[in-house]
Design an enzyme around this catalytic site. Structure first.
Site, PDB file in Angstrom:
ATOM      1  N   LYS A  54       0.844  -1.200   0.000  1.00  0.00           N
ATOM      2  CA  LYS A  54       0.000   0.000   0.000  1.00  0.00           C
ATOM      3  C   LYS A  54       0.882   1.254   0.000  1.00  0.00           C
ATOM      4  O   LYS A  54       0.612   2.219  -0.713  1.00  0.00           O
ATOM      5  CB  LYS A  54      -0.944  -0.020   1.215  1.00  0.00           C
ATOM      6  CG  LYS A  54      -2.057  -1.056   1.066  1.00  0.00           C
ATOM      7  CD  LYS A  54      -2.814  -1.358   2.351  1.00  0.00           C
ATOM      8  CE  LYS A  54      -3.821  -2.487   2.109  1.00  0.00           C
ATOM      9  NZ  LYS A  54      -4.553  -2.921   3.310  1.00  0.00           N
ATOM     10  N   GLN A  98      -4.736  -1.926   9.613  1.00  0.00           N
ATOM     11  CA  GLN A  98      -4.674  -3.234   8.947  1.00  0.00           C
ATOM     12  C   GLN A  98      -5.298  -4.299   9.849  1.00  0.00           C
ATOM     13  O   GLN A  98      -4.987  -4.386  11.039  1.00  0.00           O
ATOM     14  CB  GLN A  98      -3.205  -3.562   8.612  1.00  0.00           C
ATOM     15  CG  GLN A  98      -3.026  -4.787   7.754  1.00  0.00           C
ATOM     16  CD  GLN A  98      -3.613  -4.666   6.347  1.00  0.00           C
ATOM     17  OE1 GLN A  98      -3.696  -3.578   5.783  1.00  0.00           O
ATOM     18  NE2 GLN A  98      -4.063  -5.768   5.792  1.00  0.00           N
ATOM     19  N   ASP A 121     -11.134   2.880   4.641  1.00  0.00           N
ATOM     20  CA  ASP A 121     -11.478   1.463   4.526  1.00  0.00           C
ATOM     21  C   ASP A 121     -12.994   1.258   4.553  1.00  0.00           C
ATOM     22  O   ASP A 121     -13.479   0.172   4.236  1.00  0.00           O
ATOM     23  CB  ASP A 121     -10.887   0.704   5.723  1.00  0.00           C
ATOM     24  CG  ASP A 121      -9.852  -0.315   5.316  1.00  0.00           C
ATOM     25  OD1 ASP A 121      -9.825  -0.686   4.135  1.00  0.00           O
ATOM     26  OD2 ASP A 121      -9.087  -0.744   6.199  1.00  0.00           O
TER      27      ASP A 121
HETATM   28  N1  GUN Z   1      -7.161  -7.160   5.818  1.00  0.00           N
HETATM   29  C1  GUN Z   1      -7.551  -7.823   4.707  1.00  0.00           C
HETATM   30  N2  GUN Z   1      -8.175  -6.980   3.865  1.00  0.00           N
HETATM   31  C2  GUN Z   1      -8.190  -5.772   4.457  1.00  0.00           C
HETATM   32  C3  GUN Z   1      -8.693  -4.509   4.077  1.00  0.00           C
HETATM   33  O1  GUN Z   1      -9.294  -4.316   3.019  1.00  0.00           O
HETATM   34  N3  GUN Z   1      -8.496  -3.507   4.975  1.00  0.00           N
HETATM   35  C4  GUN Z   1      -7.866  -3.705   6.150  1.00  0.00           C
HETATM   36  N4  GUN Z   1      -7.731  -2.658   6.970  1.00  0.00           N
HETATM   37  N5  GUN Z   1      -7.398  -4.855   6.547  1.00  0.00           N
HETATM   38  C5  GUN Z   1      -7.549  -5.891   5.692  1.00  0.00           C
END
Ligand code: GUN
Length: 295
Positions: A54, A98, A121
């Protein structure tokens, strides 16, 4: 029939190019760029990889990013305190924590601490609640479900009136993608581990979204001829012929299903790159909410 491959890697690259151009234009006009914070708690290797990817994607499109990390034994107060600091930081427009968090932490409380305006998110209860209701607009749509919908749109799939079947009911993918399909006027069935005679349900799907995390679970005879199949799964399976010792496969047995479906996403190179592209899109959106003439 051999299915058209929906090239998520190429579509994501197009979207990143569009975002990069817009970031440059806004920077020239306002002298500022969007900023994203990706918060990592603990040392889960998959999460470390995702956060690194990211950060790299941000750099590529000119988005400023920071990656604050906390140890595995971080307290609830430390995590929420960090989120509150980021809420107040004017250079940060998007905050992503995350997931999964270490099990001693209260995920709902952490996600609730994120400012709704910075919730790129889309997991804050207000945003996810608005997504779940008819006629309400969330400020942000969760990245993977958003990516699935953009893939369907760019592949020219008509959702109005179609039968959509979603395999999986996770908070991150299955549930939000079901809401989005419903809002697009599909008739949506959500399947899960207790669903009886799964193949008979998936065979009714015009659009099948697989998000269960079970390697190659969906077989060729689970799919209606001509269906569109979106594979959200990313599973590591042992492969001694590879240097790494593993390869990635989806939730769909690709080689079988591509002979039945009309269109299918590959793994890797399907939904995965879209998730990151939509995160960048959401961060740009969060930035624009703060600009006088852009929000
Ligand atoms: N873990 C797996 N997919 C995601 C996501 O889209 N966002 C976040 N914050 N954690 C994740």
């Amino acid at each position: 029939m051999t299915a058209t491959i929906i090239d998520g890697k190429a579509i994501a690259a197009e979207i990143r190019a569009e975002i990069k151009a817009e970031v440059e234009q806004l920077k020239a006009k306002y002298g500022k760029v969007p900023g994203l914070a990706t918060v990592l708690v603990g040392s889960n290797p998959a999460s470390q990889t995702y956060v690194r990817m990211k950060g790299r994607a941000c750099e590529e499109v000119g988005i400023y990013s920071v990656k604050p990390t906390l140890p595995d034994d971080a307290t609830q107060e430390q995590v929420e305190g960090l989120v509150r600091e980021l809420n107040e930081d004017p250079n940060i427009h998007g905050i992503l924590v995350q997931l999964p968090l270490p099990s001693h932490l209260n995920e709902e409380a952490v996600l609730s601490a994120i400012s709704v305006e910075k919730d790129v998110d889309g997991f804050h209860p207000v945003n996810i609640g608005r997504l779940a209701m008819k006629g309400r607009e969330p400020l942000f749509v969760p990245c993977t479900p958003y990516g699935v919908m953009v893939l369907l749109e760019r592949a020219g799939v008509k959702l109005e009136g179609c039968r959509a079947v979603v395999l999986g009911r996770s908070n991150i993918v299955g549930l939000p993608v079901s809401f989005l399909l419903l809002h697009a006027n599909a008739t949506v069935t959500i399947c899960h581990s207790r669903t009886k005679d799964l193949p008979s349900v998936t065979r009714e799907a015009d659009v099948l979204v697989a998000a269960v995390g079970r390697p190659e679970m969906v077989r060729g005879d689970w799919v209606k001829p001509g269906a569109v199949v979106i594979d959200v799964g990313v599973n590591r399976v042992d492969d001694p012929s590879r240097k790494s010792g593993y390869r990635l496969v989806g939730d769909v047995a690709f080689d079988e299903v591509k002979e039945v479906a009309s269109a299918i996403t590959p793994v890797p190179g399907g939904v995965g790159p879209m998730t990151i592209a939509m995160l960048l899109q959401n961060t740009l959106r969060a930035f624009k909410y703060t600009l006088p003439d852009e929000g």
